[in-house]
Design an enzyme around this catalytic site. Sequence first.
Site, short mmCIF file in Angstrom:
data_model
loop_
_atom_site.label_atom_id
_atom_site.label_comp_id
_atom_site.label_asym_id
_atom_site.label_seq_id
_atom_site.Cartn_x
_atom_site.Cartn_y
_atom_site.Cartn_z
N GLU A 1 -3.25 -4.76 10.44
CA GLU A 1 -2.33 -5.53 9.34
C GLU A 1 -1.45 -4.41 8.80
OE1 GLU A 1 -5.92 -7.27 8.98
OE2 GLU A 1 -4.83 -8.58 10.37
N ASP B 1 -3.29 -7.44 -5.22
CA ASP B 1 -3.80 -6.17 -4.69
C ASP B 1 -4.23 -5.31 -5.79
OD1 ASP B 1 -3.63 -5.91 -1.75
OD2 ASP B 1 -1.46 -6.55 -2.33
#
Lengths: 408, 275
Positions: B50, B61
């Site tokens: 990824e 995040d």
Amino acid sequence: MPATAATNTFRAGPDEDGHFGSFGGRYVAETLMPLILDVEAAWSQARSDPDFWSELRSYHVQYIGRPSPLYLASRLTEHFGGARLYFKRDELNHTGAHKINNVMGQALLARRMGKTRIIAETGAGQHGVATATACALFDMECEVFMGAEDVERQRPNVDRMRLLGAKVHPVTSGSATLKDAMNEALRYWVSTAETHFYIIGTVAGPHPYPQMVRDFQSVIGEETREQMLRAEGRLPDTLVACIGGGSNAMGLFYPFLDEPEITIYGVEAAGHGIDTDAHAASIAGGRPGVLHGNRTYLLQDDDGQITEAHSISAGLDYPGIGPEHSWLHETGRVQYVSATDTAALEAFALCSRLEGIIPALEPSHALAFLATIIGDLPKDHLVVMNMCGRGDKDLEAVLPRLDAMGLL
Amino acid sequence: MSDRLSRMFARCAAENRAALGIFITASDPDVDTSQAILDHLPGAGADMIEFGMPFSDPMADGPAIQASSQRALRAGGSLARTVGMVRRFRDRDGTTPVVLMGYYNPIYSYGVARFLDEAAVAGVDGLIVVDLPPEEDEELCLPATRAGLPFVRLAAPTTRDSRLPAVLRNASGFIYHVSITGITGTRAVPTDLVRDAVARLKAHTDLPVGVGFGIRTPEQAAAVARVADAAIVGSAVVTAIAESLDADGRAGERTVPAVLELVGSLAGGVRDARR
């Protein structure tokens, strides 16, 4: 209740997916999406429930102090020598700004949803104070995310929030201002979504927030319409309001959008100047993009990275604008203009001296823009400016600047 | 393109093991070091990469990946550069799938059609765009699928059964199960809940199911690998990068080996999980 069905109207948006033209939408992570849909369902039900609105209206009268006066600022009118200038006095609301109009609505919605824990972001601290206030009243837990830089420049509001029982989280990431506070509030909400309600302070965020906040703030324009008819026997000719995310402006403008003869100005913060890289004018200096759950005009670089906004006003220091404003800009219905830090400071001082009203830095931008056009407007022209907040919170930041400018 | 993803999952299934997905942010801590890490990830045991597209405001995040994104942007990271790094990687590796992961605005700014063209040509195998739920599928999901790029959908603990069909409808490549109600890297994966979560998804889709957000250790990776088709690790990897930097934030000679050693130990956990 806003109209939703007519054609040839600027008041029909958003569509069911939250779009105003190509703007708006629901750009959030999947973790949040089910909760956003819950808010939407609850809001949709509340919006058509007369009991919800009558309860809110009773708080308007008993708690917020509405209607706020529509005041003819006669000394400023005389000073400028042009149109008649009215202030919509939303700085007289409980907690000192328009923010409480929206917060009471969302807090009532949260209560309907059975949520007792509240999250908010704040820039100038006015939304944080309003949220802390409603949470005290409704016995809800309150956590406010505020950029560390704003914590410094709006210290009195931080103290008020703490006194009201809220927990203030200073946010140090990014530019440590409103954008970052909103990032952090969204992150926190992702972690607590099952239990918490996020009271967004402006007409931004994912659908249904832009619509919901607009509807709660529209009381400003609805009252203005009635009050102006009573005072002058007709509607105003020009409306002016400052814009960070743009909730006070949407609230004033919305009820008048379908009056084509009314000229409407939204005033963005030009910071050091639109031609510098230190401003917060997303329409004048940005382009469409996606941030904080919606598509709208954003300050960004060539790679689509969001750039830091700058304004002396913490409440306008945001690199985006509500999606409905982006649409009103593209349709040409509202004209988006700007005022610099310096011009806003001059207006701050002028309004204090001539009217005995210490304006917040945010509406000082609206007045600063008005100063550039109002003298040329005819004397029977009626201007309404939203005095959306009072300036007590700004004194610490403003006084040294005014002193240096020789305006004290 | 998508062939690399499905062949990889088939290969792992044939070996009776889960895949190890490794997240790094493109250009973190600098372009050359990041390219070196990327190039060596397969050799260290990563089955799938990824590759993070750096963004100024990564709202899903936690602190580790936020910092990673900031380092990448300071080093000159951009979407064009990210795609370019995949192109270079493809010069030496034709089999390991690379899925670009990030947020929509840089792609929207770049232009969706142009981005999809260039990503496909560069050898990208799929997209994970965190802030595009199924409600916004017209934006990128459907154009990407038409261009042959799988659009990997996130499913969360908050995604109720009634919503799963909508979430899965236009999904391709694999399903990424977000194991925690939260942002990346802030809580440990609740391994006891993952089995049921994966089973729930499997009841609705034939696509492979990967699990991420909260896997830090080989033991956690192994626990996930017992029940899912892939274990995906991100925050722990970018933390290893951060901890290898000197006082001025520059990569040192330990940076690449530190990451590869961590990946090696995670790969060991994943490969031993079902033995």
